[in-house]
Design a protein around this motif. Structure first.
Motif, PDB file in Angstrom:
ATOM      1  N   LEU A 114       0.865  -1.167   0.000  1.00 49.53           N
ATOM      2  CA  LEU A 114       0.000   0.000   0.000  1.00 49.53           C
ATOM      3  C   LEU A 114       0.905   1.221   0.000  1.00 49.53           C
ATOM      4  O   LEU A 114       1.671   1.432   0.934  1.00 49.53           O
ATOM      5  CB  LEU A 114      -0.878  -0.019   1.257  1.00 49.53           C
ATOM      6  CG  LEU A 114      -1.972   1.016   1.356  1.00 49.53           C
ATOM      7  CD1 LEU A 114      -3.100   0.667   0.394  1.00 49.53           C
ATOM      8  CD2 LEU A 114      -2.527   1.066   2.769  1.00 49.53           C
ATOM      9  N   LYS A 118      -2.801   3.543  -2.155  1.00 47.06           N
ATOM     10  CA  LYS A 118      -3.113   2.726  -3.338  1.00 47.06           C
ATOM     11  C   LYS A 118      -2.508   1.334  -3.169  1.00 47.06           C
ATOM     12  O   LYS A 118      -1.319   1.196  -2.899  1.00 47.06           O
ATOM     13  CB  LYS A 118      -2.551   3.381  -4.596  1.00 47.06           C
ATOM     14  CG  LYS A 118      -2.898   2.610  -5.863  1.00 47.06           C
ATOM     15  CD  LYS A 118      -2.323   3.278  -7.099  1.00 47.06           C
ATOM     16  CE  LYS A 118      -2.712   2.622  -8.375  1.00 47.06           C
ATOM     17  NZ  LYS A 118      -2.465   1.222  -8.511  1.00 47.06           N
ATOM     18  N   MET A 120      -0.941  -2.024  -4.329  1.00 50.73           N
ATOM     19  CA  MET A 120      -0.087  -2.381  -5.464  1.00 50.73           C
ATOM     20  C   MET A 120       0.308  -3.850  -5.369  1.00 50.73           C
ATOM     21  O   MET A 120       0.575  -4.356  -4.289  1.00 50.73           O
ATOM     22  CB  MET A 120       1.155  -1.509  -5.483  1.00 50.73           C
ATOM     23  CG  MET A 120       0.835  -0.054  -5.590  1.00 50.73           C
ATOM     24  SD  MET A 120       2.255   0.857  -6.127  1.00 50.73           S
ATOM     25  CE  MET A 120       1.489   2.391  -6.557  1.00 50.73           C
TER      26      MET A 120
END
Length: 176
Positions: A114, A118, A120
């Motif tokens: 994170l 976001k 990933m």
């Protein structure tokens, strides 16, 4: 007693995870104690918190912080790299470690992470690790901003220089 100890561990994890710009989950399977110590030192130098903990405790701590998207990555041996300062530092350190210490071995490797809120996956984290550092990007930006000014100064100096040569040539011509 055991329940109280686990609760303390979860609270400690929450403190370490709270406010993190980057949380990277790492599969550390295959590295020995000496290599783990080198990895810890590299993370420490980059101001990255690195810890190994049970997946269930990590999951509880993350979920209590409102982070549920990393649950799918919490399987098998898991270490957590946490950075509160630099979003890409954990990824860069791990890639450098694999390249330098592990001699391009296939481990340790990213599970997921994170970064700035976001989620990933492994390949996205690999791409992030290849990005230039913040300082390098700032230097490039400054160079790009400075280039037009430098070019303007050089052109201006060239015009002034030609004018001075022309005046000097006129003065010599009139003198002779």
């Amino acid at each position: 007693m055991i329940q109280h100890k686990k609760q303390n561990t979860v609270e400690n994890l929450k403190e370490r995870l709270a406010g993190a710009k980057a949380i990277i989950l790492v599969d550390y399977k295959g590295i020995n104690v000496e290599q783990v110590n080198k990895l810890r030192n590299l993370f420490r130098e980059a101001q990255v918190d690195y810890l190994v903990q049970k997946n269930t405790l990590i999951k509880i701590a993350l979920n209590e912080l409102g982070i549920n998207d990393l649950d799918v990555y919490l399987q098998g041996p898991t270490a957590v790299a946490i950075s509160k300062n630099d979003e890409v530092a954990p990824a860069k350190v791990l890639v450098k470690f694999v390249k330098d210490v592990m001699e391009e071995a296939d481990f340790p490797k990213f599970k997921g992470g994170l970064i700035s809120g976001k989620v990933m996956n492994q390949s996205e984290l690999q791409e992030i690790a290849q990005l230039p550092s913040r300082e390098e990007l700032l230097a490039r930006l400054m160079g790009s901003m400075k280039a037009p000014l430098s070019n303007f100064v050089n052109v201006s100096q060239g015009i002034i220089r030609k004018f001075v040569y022309a005046v000097d040539a006129l003065a010599k011509q009139k003198a002779s």
